[in-house]
Scaffold this active site. Structure first.
Site, mmCIF file in Angstrom:
data_model
loop_
_atom_site.group_PDB
_atom_site.id
_atom_site.type_symbol
_atom_site.label_atom_id
_atom_site.label_comp_id
_atom_site.label_asym_id
_atom_site.label_seq_id
_atom_site.Cartn_x
_atom_site.Cartn_y
_atom_site.Cartn_z
ATOM 1 N N ARG A 17 0.812 -1.214 0.000
ATOM 2 C CA ARG A 17 0.000 0.000 0.000
ATOM 3 C C ARG A 17 0.852 1.274 0.000
ATOM 4 N NH1 ARG A 17 -3.993 -0.317 4.691
ATOM 5 N NH2 ARG A 17 -2.321 -1.501 5.658
ATOM 6 N N ILE A 432 -27.739 4.173 15.378
ATOM 7 C CA ILE A 432 -27.581 3.037 14.467
ATOM 8 C C ILE A 432 -26.710 1.931 15.070
ATOM 9 C CG2 ILE A 432 -26.943 2.403 12.079
ATOM 10 C CD1 ILE A 432 -29.334 4.351 12.384
ATOM 11 N N TRP A 562 -19.431 -8.491 1.413
ATOM 12 C CA TRP A 562 -18.149 -7.879 1.750
ATOM 13 C C TRP A 562 -17.063 -8.929 2.001
ATOM 14 C CZ3 TRP A 562 -20.341 -3.246 5.110
ATOM 15 C CH2 TRP A 562 -20.725 -2.229 4.227
ATOM 16 N N CYS A 645 -27.184 1.722 4.491
ATOM 17 C CA CYS A 645 -26.385 2.956 4.450
ATOM 18 C C CYS A 645 -26.677 3.818 3.248
ATOM 19 C CB CYS A 645 -24.916 2.618 4.410
ATOM 20 S SG CYS A 645 -24.384 1.853 5.890
ATOM 21 N N HIS A 696 -21.246 11.646 8.396
ATOM 22 C CA HIS A 696 -19.923 11.648 7.761
ATOM 23 C C HIS A 696 -19.214 12.979 7.937
ATOM 24 C CE1 HIS A 696 -22.346 8.530 5.876
ATOM 25 N NE2 HIS A 696 -21.218 7.849 5.905
#
Ligand code: GLN
Ligand code: ZN
Length: 758
Positions: A17, A432, A562, A645, A696
Site C-alpha cells: 500500500r 444506528i 463484503w 447505508c 460523515h
C-alpha cells in the site's frame, strides 16, 4: 498450441500500500510531489515487469491512477468543473481537490461525488458535465506519458482508456446538455490522443466500455454506434494503430452484433460474469479479429480450473480464426490483492487454492501454453480440494421449509403488540449502533490481540465503556439504547472471526475508493456459529438500564457481499448458511431477554445485478429470503430492526418491505427526499427512521435543521411509523460532537411531539 495472453489492468496501490502512505504524507506536506511521483513510478514499473516476467503478451498502460480512472478521464478530456480550476492550484492539487475537496487559503469546495463501480466494491468519481464544459484533450496527456515510461523499460504496452460511451453514460449533467452533446468533442480528443500515441510508438489502443453490459436502450445504442464508427474511421485514416474494444462485468447481448460490425481489431468479452458471452460468440465472430477471451476471474481469489477454461477455449476455437484467441482476465486485476506470497500466516495447503493478481498471470500463461505439467498439477489440485462441508449445516439447509422464511403473525398485528409492549413515545429516538471509537477503545482491542493484556482486562475495559455509553444515552434522553460496539473493528470481520468457515488474510488489500483499501474475509468452508457472538455484551448493556437496549448484528447478505465468496457453492447457499448462523444468535439474544434486535444489511444493494431483468432471478429471490430466514423464528413481541447505508432503493422498495423487519433506518439526510415519496407511493408498511443528519461530517446539526427534516418526513410518513435517528453508526465521530448532535436530535423529537399533540 500457444495462444497469446492479455491483462487489462493490474493492482496499483503498491504491494504494501505504498501509494496510500505516500499520498497521505504528501497531503501532510511531509514529502514533495516529486517523491510521490517516484512512488507511483515504482508501482507501475513493478506491475509491468511482473507481467513481462510472466510472458503476458498484451500488457496495459494507463491503468494506474492517483485516485480513480474516471477522474483521470475527466482531466484528460478537460471536463473539470470550474470551481476546481478556479482555485488556481497546480495540476496535481487541482486533481486532488476534485477527489477529496479543498479547504484552505484558496477556497472551500466539496469533492465530486463517488459511486460504486458496476458490481464491484470499488468506487469511482462521478464526472460532472454542464453548459460550461469544453471537452478538449489535455496537454501532457497521462496515457502518453505512461506509455512512454513503459517503453523506456522495454515494454510496448497497450494504452487503455475508459471509452467515451462509458464515460458519458456514468457522468452527471448539470443542465440541459446531454451525453450526445459531448460525444463529437470527446471523439476528436481521443483521435488526437491516438495520433500522439502512435507517434510515440504505440501499436494498439484499447477502449474499455463496461457500460455496454448494462441494459442498453435504443438511443444509447445509437450513441455508442455513432461514437465508434467515427473513432474507428478516423484512427484508421490517421494512424496505423490497431483498436481494441474491451468489455467486462457481464455480457453485451444488446450490442454484440454492432460491436462485431464496427471494424475493431480486437474485442474483449467476459466469459466469467457474461452469461451469454459464449452463446454470442457462437452466433458468429468477425474475421481477422482477435478475441480477448476473459476466462480467468479477475474479481475473485480462487485458482482457475484449467480444464474448465480450456473447454471454453475449445468451443471458441470453432468460431474464431486460428490464433485469434487471446487468453485474458475477465476484468482488471484491480479488484484482487497482489500476491499470496504476502500471506505468511496462511498454510501452503490453503494458499495453494488461491490466485491473487500475480498468481493469475501464471494461470494465464499456463492456460495459453497448455503446459502439460501445469495442467496435471491443476487437475490434482482440484481433485484434492479439501472437502469443506459440515454435515450439520447441510442437514439444516436441507430441512428448511417455507415456514422458516415467514414471520408470524403478519406485520400489522406485530406492530400493535410491539407498540403496547414498548410503550415508546411518538417519534422514538435511537442510534444506528456504534459510538465513537476513541483511541483508547482501539488501543484496548489492539493490546488484547497482541496478547499484552488479559482477556479479563479487555472485557473489563469494554464493560466500563458500555456502562458509560448507556449512561450517556440516558443523559441525552434517547429512547432505544445501544451498547456502542466497542468490541468491533469492522461489522463483517467481527462476525467472520467468530464463525467457522471464514479465513482472514494479512495483506490481501483491495482498493475501495481513492487509496483506501479493504481486506475482505474469504468464505472458505461451510459457515457455522461456534458460540454466542454478542450475547454477553448486549446482556451486560441491558443490565445497566431500564430502557430497552437493542442487540446489534450484521446480516447475512452484507457479510457475504463484503467477503470473497466460494466458487464451488452458490451465493444463495452461502448466504443461507450465514443466515442460519446469525439466526442462532438472534434466538440466543431473545432467550436472554433482549427485546429489540437490529440486523444490519448495509451492503444489500451492492450486488444487485447490472441488468434489471436479472435482479430477482439472480439475486433478490435469495437475498431477501436470507434476511427473512434470520428473524422468522422470533416472537411477535420481539422487534426486529434493520439498517441500510443508502436510500437509493426506490426501485426495489417492495423487496425491502418484503424483508419484513419491523423498523428500518437508512441514510436520507444527504439525498433529496424522493425516497419519502416512494415510501408513500408503495404504501411501505415497515416503520422507518430516515437519517435526520449526516454522520460523515463533524458538524453539529442544529435543532431547527433536524426539526425541518422531520417536518418534511411527516408529510410522507404516518406519525406512528416515524423513528428519529442519525443516518449511520457514530464510530468515526468524536465524543463531543456526537453528544451535542444527539442532544439536538432528542430535542427536535420532543418539540415535534408537543407540536402534534397541539
Ligand atoms: N451498526 C453499525 C454501526 O453503527 C452499522 C454500520 C453501517 O451501517 N455501515 O456502526
Ligand atoms: Zn450505515
Amino acid at each position: 498450441m500457444t495462444a497469446q495472453t492479455s491483462v487489462i489492468g493490474f493492482p496499483r496501490i503498491g504491494k504494501n500500500r505504498e501509494l496510500k502512505f505516500a499520498s497521505e504524507k504528501f497531503f501532510k506536506g511531509e514529502i514533495t510531489e516529486a517523491e510521490l511521483q517516484d512512488t507511483a513510478k515504482a508501482i507501475r514499473r513493478y506491475g509491468w515487469e511482473k507481467q513481462r516476467e510472466a510472458g503476458i503478451g498484451f500488457v496495459a498502460s494507463n491503468d494506474f491512477s492517483f485516485y480513480d480512472n474516471m477522474l483521470d478521464t475527466a482531466f484528460l478530456l478537460g471536463a473539470v468543473p470550474e470551481r476546481y480550476t478556479a482555485l488556481n492550484l497546480n495540476p496535481i492539487e487541482t486533481y486532488f481537490a476534485a477527489a477529496h475537496g479543498y479547504q484552505g487559503a484558496k477556497g472551500d469546495v466539496k469533492a465530486l461525488p463517488m459511486k460504486k463501480w458496476f458490481n464491484t466494491n470499488y468506487h469511482y468519481i462521478v464526472p460532472e458535465l454542464g453548459a460550461a464544459t469544453k471537452i478538449a484533450l489535455a496537454e501532457n496527456a497521462k496515457p502518453v506519458a505512461e506509455f512512454v515510461e513503459a517503453k523506456k523499460l522495454g515494454i510496448n504496452t497497450v494504452p487503455n482508456l475508459i471509452g467515451i460511451y462509458t464515460f458519458l453514460r456514468l457522468s452527471t449533467y448539470t443542465d440541459n446538455k446531454k451525453a450526445a452533446d459531448f460525444a463529437a468533442d470527446a471523439v476528436s480528443a481521443y483521435v488526437q490522443l491516438a495520433e500522439n500515441l502512435a507517434k510515440s510508438g504505440a501499436e494498439w489502443i484499447s477502449f474499455s466500455e463496461p457500460a455496454l453490459v448494462f441494459d442498453v436502450q435504443a438511443d444509447e445504442k445509437q450513441l455508442f454506434k455513432s461514437i465508434y464508427s467515427e473513432i474507428v474511421a478516423q484512427i484508421k485514416r490517421k494512424t496505423s494503430l490497431k483498436i481494441a474494444l474491451q468489455t467486462y462485468f457481464g455480457d453485451i447481448r444488446d450490442v454484440y452484433a454492432d460491436v462485431c460490425s464496427l471494424g475493431f481489431d480486437a474485442i474483449g468479452l467476459d466469459f466469467v460474469e457474461g452469461k451469454k458471452s459464449l452463446e454470442l460468440v457462437k452466433s458468429g465472430f468477425p474475421k481477422n479479429t482477435l478475441l480477448l477471451a476473459g476466462i480467468v476471474n479477475g474479481k475473485n481469489i480462487w485458482r482457475a480450473n484449467y480444464a474448465d477454461k480450456l473447454a471454453i477455449i475449445k468451443e471458441l476455437a470453432n468460431v474464431v480464426d486460428a490464433g485469434g484467441i487471446v487468453v485474458s482476465t475477465s476484468c482488471s486485476l484491480l479488484h484482487v490483492p497482489y500476491t499470496t506470497a504476502s500471506e505468511a500466516a496462511l498454510s501452503d495447503d490453503i494458499k495453494k487454492h488461491f490466485a491473487f493478481a500475480e498468481e493469475k498471470l501464471t494461470e494465464l500463461a499456463d492456460i495459453a501454453s497448455g503446459n502439460a505439467s501445469a495442467l496435471a498439477a491443476n487437475r490434482e489440485l482440484f481433485a484434492t480440494r479439501r472437502t469443506v462441508e459440515s454435515a450439520a449445516v447441510q442437514k439444516a439447509l436441507a430441512s428448511l421449509t417455507d415456514a422458516d422464511f415467514v414471520r408470524l403473525p403478519a406485520f400489522a398485528e406485530r406492530e400493535k403488540i410491539q407498540h403496547e409492549r414498548f410503550a415508546l413515545p411518538l417519534f422514538p429516538t435511537t442510534t444506528i449502533g456504534s459510538f465513537p471509537q476513541t483511541k483508547e477503545v482501539r488501543a484496548n482491542r489492539a493490546l488484547f490481540k497482541k496478547g499484552s493484556i488479559s482477556k479479563e482486562q479487555y472485557i473489563e475495559f469494554n464493560k466500563k465503556k458500555i456502562a458509560e455509553c448507556i449512561a450517556t444515552q440516558e443523559e441525552i434522553g434517547l429512547d432505544v439504547l445501544v451498547h456502542g460496539e466497542f468490541e468491533r473493528n469492522d461489522m463483517v470481520e467481527y462476525f467472520g472471526g467468530l464463525m467457522d468457515g471464514f479465513l482472514f488474510t494479512q495483506n490481501a488489500w483491495v482498493q475501495s475508493y481513492g487509496t483506501r483499501c479493504v481486506k475482505p474475509p474469504v468464505v472458505w468452508a461451510d459457515v457455522t456459529r461456534r458460540q454466542s457472538m454478542t450475547v454477553d455484551w448486549i446482556v451486560y448493556a441491558q443490565s445497566c438500564t431500564k430502557k430497552t437496549v437493542k442487540g446489534m448484528l450484521t446480516g447475512p447478505v452484507t457479510i457475504l457481499n463484503w467477503s470473497f465468496p466460494r466458487e464451488d457453492v452458490s451465493l444463495k447457499e452461502q448466504a443461507w448458511q450465514i443466515a442460519l448462523a446469525i439466526r442462532d444468535e438472534v434466538i440466543d439474544l431473545e432467550k436472554n431477554g433482549i427485546r429489540i434486535i437490529q440486523i444490519d444489511e448495509a451492503a444489500l444493494r451492492e450486488k444487485l445485478p447490472l441488468r434489471r431483468s436479472d435482479w430477482h432471478t439472480e439475486y433478490l429471490d435469495w437475498a431477501i429470503p436470507a434476511f427473512r430466514l434470520v428473524h422468522a423464528k422470533v416472537k411477535p413481541e420481539t422487534q426486529i430492526h434493520t439498517h441500510m447505508c443508502y436510500s437509493e432503493f426506490n426501485d426495489i422498495i417492495s423487496d425491502i418491505d418484503a424483508m419484513d423487519a419491523d423498523v428500518i433506518t437508512f441514510e436520507a439526510s444527504r439525498s433529496d427526499l424522493k425516497i419519502l415519496d416512494a415510501l408513500k407511493a408503495s404504501n411501505f408498511k415497515t416503520e422507518v427512521g430516515p437519517g435526520v443528519y449526516d454522520i460523515h461530517s463533524p458538524r453539529v446539526p442544529s435543532v431547527a435543521e433536524i426539526s425541518d427534516a422531520l417536518h418534511k418526513m411527516l408529510t410522507k410518513v404516518p406519525q406512528y411509523k416515524l423513528w428519529v435517528n442519525p443516518d449511520c453508526g457514530l464510530k468515526t465521530r468524536g465524543e463531543t460532537e456526537t453528544k451535542a448532535s444527539l442532544k439536538n436530535l432528542v430535542e427536535a423529537a420532543k418539540q415535534l411531539r408537543k407540536e402534534v399533540k397541539g
